[in-house]
Design an enzyme around this catalytic site. Structure first.
Site, PDB file in Angstrom:
ATOM      1  N   LYS A  78       0.835  -1.209   0.000  1.00 24.84           N
ATOM      2  CA  LYS A  78       0.000   0.000   0.000  1.00 24.84           C
ATOM      3  C   LYS A  78       0.872   1.262   0.000  1.00 24.84           C
ATOM      4  O   LYS A  78       0.626   2.185  -0.750  1.00 24.84           O
ATOM      5  CB  LYS A  78      -0.912   0.045   1.237  1.00 24.84           C
ATOM      6  CG  LYS A  78      -1.955  -1.041   1.288  1.00 24.84           C
ATOM      7  CD  LYS A  78      -2.947  -0.790   2.420  1.00 24.84           C
ATOM      8  CE  LYS A  78      -2.335  -0.845   3.805  1.00 24.84           C
ATOM      9  NZ  LYS A  78      -1.877  -2.177   4.221  1.00 24.84           N
ATOM     10  N   ARG A 135      -9.536   1.249   9.352  1.00 21.61           N
ATOM     11  CA  ARG A 135      -9.009  -0.077   9.651  1.00 21.61           C
ATOM     12  C   ARG A 135      -9.981  -0.902  10.490  1.00 21.61           C
ATOM     13  O   ARG A 135      -9.690  -2.050  10.796  1.00 21.61           O
ATOM     14  CB  ARG A 135      -7.715   0.082  10.441  1.00 21.61           C
ATOM     15  CG  ARG A 135      -6.614  -0.816   9.889  1.00 21.61           C
ATOM     16  CD  ARG A 135      -5.337  -0.209  10.289  1.00 21.61           C
ATOM     17  NE  ARG A 135      -4.171  -1.004  10.171  1.00 21.61           N
ATOM     18  CZ  ARG A 135      -3.060  -0.535   9.627  1.00 21.61           C
ATOM     19  NH1 ARG A 135      -3.039   0.647   9.066  1.00 21.61           N
ATOM     20  NH2 ARG A 135      -1.978  -1.261   9.632  1.00 21.61           N
ATOM     21  N   ARG A 139      11.763  -7.187   4.565  1.00 23.00           N
ATOM     22  CA  ARG A 139      11.811  -5.784   4.158  1.00 23.00           C
ATOM     23  C   ARG A 139      12.484  -4.898   5.203  1.00 23.00           C
ATOM     24  O   ARG A 139      12.516  -5.225   6.388  1.00 23.00           O
ATOM     25  CB  ARG A 139      10.440  -5.275   3.739  1.00 23.00           C
ATOM     26  CG  ARG A 139       9.497  -4.941   4.846  1.00 23.00           C
ATOM     27  CD  ARG A 139       8.205  -4.367   4.274  1.00 23.00           C
ATOM     28  NE  ARG A 139       7.364  -3.868   5.337  1.00 23.00           N
ATOM     29  CZ  ARG A 139       6.207  -3.286   5.156  1.00 23.00           C
ATOM     30  NH1 ARG A 139       5.715  -3.119   3.938  1.00 23.00           N
ATOM     31  NH2 ARG A 139       5.501  -2.848   6.180  1.00 23.00           N
ATOM     32  N   ARG A 162      11.503  -2.841  10.892  1.00 24.42           N
ATOM     33  CA  ARG A 162      10.427  -2.354  11.747  1.00 24.42           C
ATOM     34  C   ARG A 162      10.045  -3.427  12.760  1.00 24.42           C
ATOM     35  O   ARG A 162       9.925  -4.594  12.414  1.00 24.42           O
ATOM     36  CB  ARG A 162       9.214  -1.982  10.886  1.00 24.42           C
ATOM     37  CG  ARG A 162       9.293  -0.568  10.384  1.00 24.42           C
ATOM     38  CD  ARG A 162       8.240  -0.221   9.371  1.00 24.42           C
ATOM     39  NE  ARG A 162       6.911  -0.742   9.670  1.00 24.42           N
ATOM     40  CZ  ARG A 162       5.844  -0.472   8.907  1.00 24.42           C
ATOM     41  NH1 ARG A 162       5.967   0.315   7.846  1.00 24.42           N
ATOM     42  NH2 ARG A 162       4.674  -0.988   9.188  1.00 24.42           N
ATOM     43  N   ARG A 178      -0.661  -9.255  13.282  1.00 23.09           N
ATOM     44  CA  ARG A 178      -1.239  -8.193  12.442  1.00 23.09           C
ATOM     45  C   ARG A 178      -2.213  -8.789  11.435  1.00 23.09           C
ATOM     46  O   ARG A 178      -3.239  -8.202  11.116  1.00 23.09           O
ATOM     47  CB  ARG A 178      -0.134  -7.416  11.722  1.00 23.09           C
ATOM     48  CG  ARG A 178       0.691  -6.556  12.650  1.00 23.09           C
ATOM     49  CD  ARG A 178       1.904  -5.979  11.949  1.00 23.09           C
ATOM     50  NE  ARG A 178       1.573  -4.902  11.029  1.00 23.09           N
ATOM     51  CZ  ARG A 178       2.390  -4.471  10.075  1.00 23.09           C
ATOM     52  NH1 ARG A 178       3.563  -5.037   9.900  1.00 23.09           N
ATOM     53  NH2 ARG A 178       2.041  -3.486   9.296  1.00 23.09           N
TER      54      ARG A 178
HETATM   55  P1  AMP Z   1       0.901   0.707   8.789  1.00 24.83           P
HETATM   56  O1  AMP Z   1       2.135   1.465   8.467  1.00 24.83           O
HETATM   57  O2  AMP Z   1      -0.329   1.226   8.068  1.00 24.83           O
HETATM   58  O3  AMP Z   1       1.049  -0.786   8.667  1.00 24.83           O
HETATM   59  O4  AMP Z   1       0.585   0.999  10.341  1.00 24.83           O
HETATM   60  C1  AMP Z   1       1.499   0.629  11.357  1.00 24.83           C
HETATM   61  C2  AMP Z   1       0.783   0.513  12.677  1.00 24.83           C
HETATM   62  O5  AMP Z   1       0.164   1.778  13.033  1.00 24.83           O
HETATM   63  C3  AMP Z   1      -0.363  -0.473  12.728  1.00 24.83           C
HETATM   64  O6  AMP Z   1       0.073  -1.812  12.941  1.00 24.83           O
HETATM   65  C4  AMP Z   1      -1.183   0.055  13.891  1.00 24.83           C
HETATM   66  O7  AMP Z   1      -0.566  -0.246  15.130  1.00 24.83           O
HETATM   67  C5  AMP Z   1      -1.080   1.569  13.700  1.00 24.83           C
HETATM   68  N1  AMP Z   1      -2.153   2.104  12.829  1.00 24.83           N
HETATM   69  C6  AMP Z   1      -2.016   2.672  11.588  1.00 24.83           C
HETATM   70  N2  AMP Z   1      -3.204   3.048  11.098  1.00 24.83           N
HETATM   71  C7  AMP Z   1      -4.131   2.686  12.027  1.00 24.83           C
HETATM   72  C8  AMP Z   1      -5.552   2.795  12.102  1.00 24.83           C
HETATM   73  N3  AMP Z   1      -6.268   3.332  11.109  1.00 24.83           N
HETATM   74  N4  AMP Z   1      -6.163   2.317  13.218  1.00 24.83           N
HETATM   75  C9  AMP Z   1      -5.462   1.783  14.239  1.00 24.83           C
HETATM   76  N5  AMP Z   1      -4.135   1.646  14.242  1.00 24.83           N
HETATM   77  C10 AMP Z   1      -3.456   2.102  13.143  1.00 24.83           C
END
Ligand code: AMP
Length: 225
Positions: free
Chosen positions: A13, A88, A128, A161, A172
Site C-alpha cells: 500500500k 481499519r 523488508r 520495523r 497483524r
Molecule cells: P501501517 O504502516 O499502516 O502498517 O501501520 C502501522 C501501525 O500503526 C499499525 O500496525 C497500527 O498499530 C497503527 N495504525 C495505523 N493506522 C491505524 C488505524 N487506522 N487504526 C489503528 N491503528 C493504526
C-alpha cells in the site's frame, strides 16, 4: 480524486500510495507514518502509541478518527487525498462515512483493494527494511549497498520495523482478518470497490489501478454527457 488504498499489511500500500500520489497529484495520508512520526518525536500521542505499534495492535478508534478529521479538513486535502492505513475497523469506516457526508464527498470516494496471499506476504514482510530518514521501504535482496539508502543517500539508516517480525506479522494478519476485512464488504455494498491483484510487479499494480480509475472516470463522463 478521493481514494482509500486497502489491503493486508505488507501488500505494498505504501509503495503504491507514494507512486499514485505523485501521478494523481493528491496528498498521501498514511496513518502509520503519522503515528511513527509521533513516536519518533515522542509527542503525547507518540508515547501512547509506541507500545501498540511495536506489538502490531491497533491504536484506538477514537484517537485515529480524531487524527483523520484534523488531516482531512486541512485545505491541502480539499482537492483529493489518498488514504493508506485508514479506515481499519468498521467503527472507523462508519465515522469516516459521516465525515465524508459532511464534506459532500460520499459519492466521490473509491476504495482500491490490493488482493493478497498471506504466506507470500509473510516472506515479503520479514525481508523488508525501512529507511529511518526518508521512510522508503525496500526488500533486502533489492538493496545493493546496505550502508546507504538508494532513495535519499542516508548512511546506515536501514532498520527492521519491530512490527515486521514474524510473530508480530501473524498477529497483524489476525487483526486484519477480524477487524479490517469487514470494511471491504461495507464499501462493496455501496459499489465503491476496485480490486487489483497486489502480487504483480509494482509497475503492473500501478498500471491496473490507473486503468480502472480511467475507466470509471470515462463512464462518469459518458453518463453526464
Ligand atoms: P501501517 O504502516 O499502516 O502498517 O501501520 C502501522 C501501525 O500503526 C499499525 O500496525 C497500527 O498499530 C497503527 N495504525 C495505523 N493506522 C491505524 C488505524 N487506522 N487504526 C489503528 N491503528 C493504526
Amino acid at each position: 480524486m478521493y481514494l482509500i488504498l486497502f489491503g493486508a499489511p505488507g501488500v505494498g500500500k505504501g509503495t503504491q500510495a507514494k507512486i499514485l500520489s505523485s501521478k494523481l497529484n493528491i496528498p498521501h495520508i498514511s496513518t502509520g507514518d503519522i503515528l511513527r512520526a509521533a513516536v519518533k518525536a515522542q509527542t503525547i500521542l507518540g508515547i501512547k502509541a509506541q507500545k501498540i505499534l511495536s506489538a502490531g495492535e491497533l491504536v484506538s478508534d477514537e484517537i485515529m478518527i480524531g487524527i483523520i478529521k484534523e488531516v482531512l479538513t486541512d485545505p491541502k486535502c480539499s482537492k483529493g487525498f489518498l488514504l493508506d492505513g485508514f479506515p481499519r475497523t468498521l467503527a472507523q469506516a462508519t465515522a469516516f462515512d459521516e465525515l465524508l457526508k459532511e464534506l459532500n464527498l460520499m459519492d466521490k470516494i473509491l476504495l482500491i483493494s490490493l488482493d493478497t496471499n498471506e504466506e507470500e506476504l509473510i516472506v515479503r514482510l520479514t525481508n523488508r527494511r525501512a529507511c529511518s530518514n526518508c521512510q522508503s521501504i525496500f526488500i533486502l535482496k533489492d538493496i545493493k549497498d546496505l550502508d546507504k539508502c538508494p532513495n535519499c543517500g542516508a548512511v546506515n539508516s536501514f532498520y527492521h520495523r519491530s512490527d515486521d517480525q514474524e510473530e508480530v506479522i501473524r498477529r497483524r494478519f489476525g487483526i486484519f482478518q477480524s477487524a479490517t476485512l469487514p470494511i471491504l464488504e461495507h464499501y462493496e455494498k455501496m459499489g465503491k470497490v476496485i480490486s487489483v491483484d497486489g502480487f504483480q510487479p509494482v509497475e503492473r499494480v500501478t498500471e491496473d489501478i490507473l486503468n480502472c480509475l480511467a475507466k470509471i472516470s470515462d463512464n462518469k463522463n459518458s453518463i453526464s454527457a
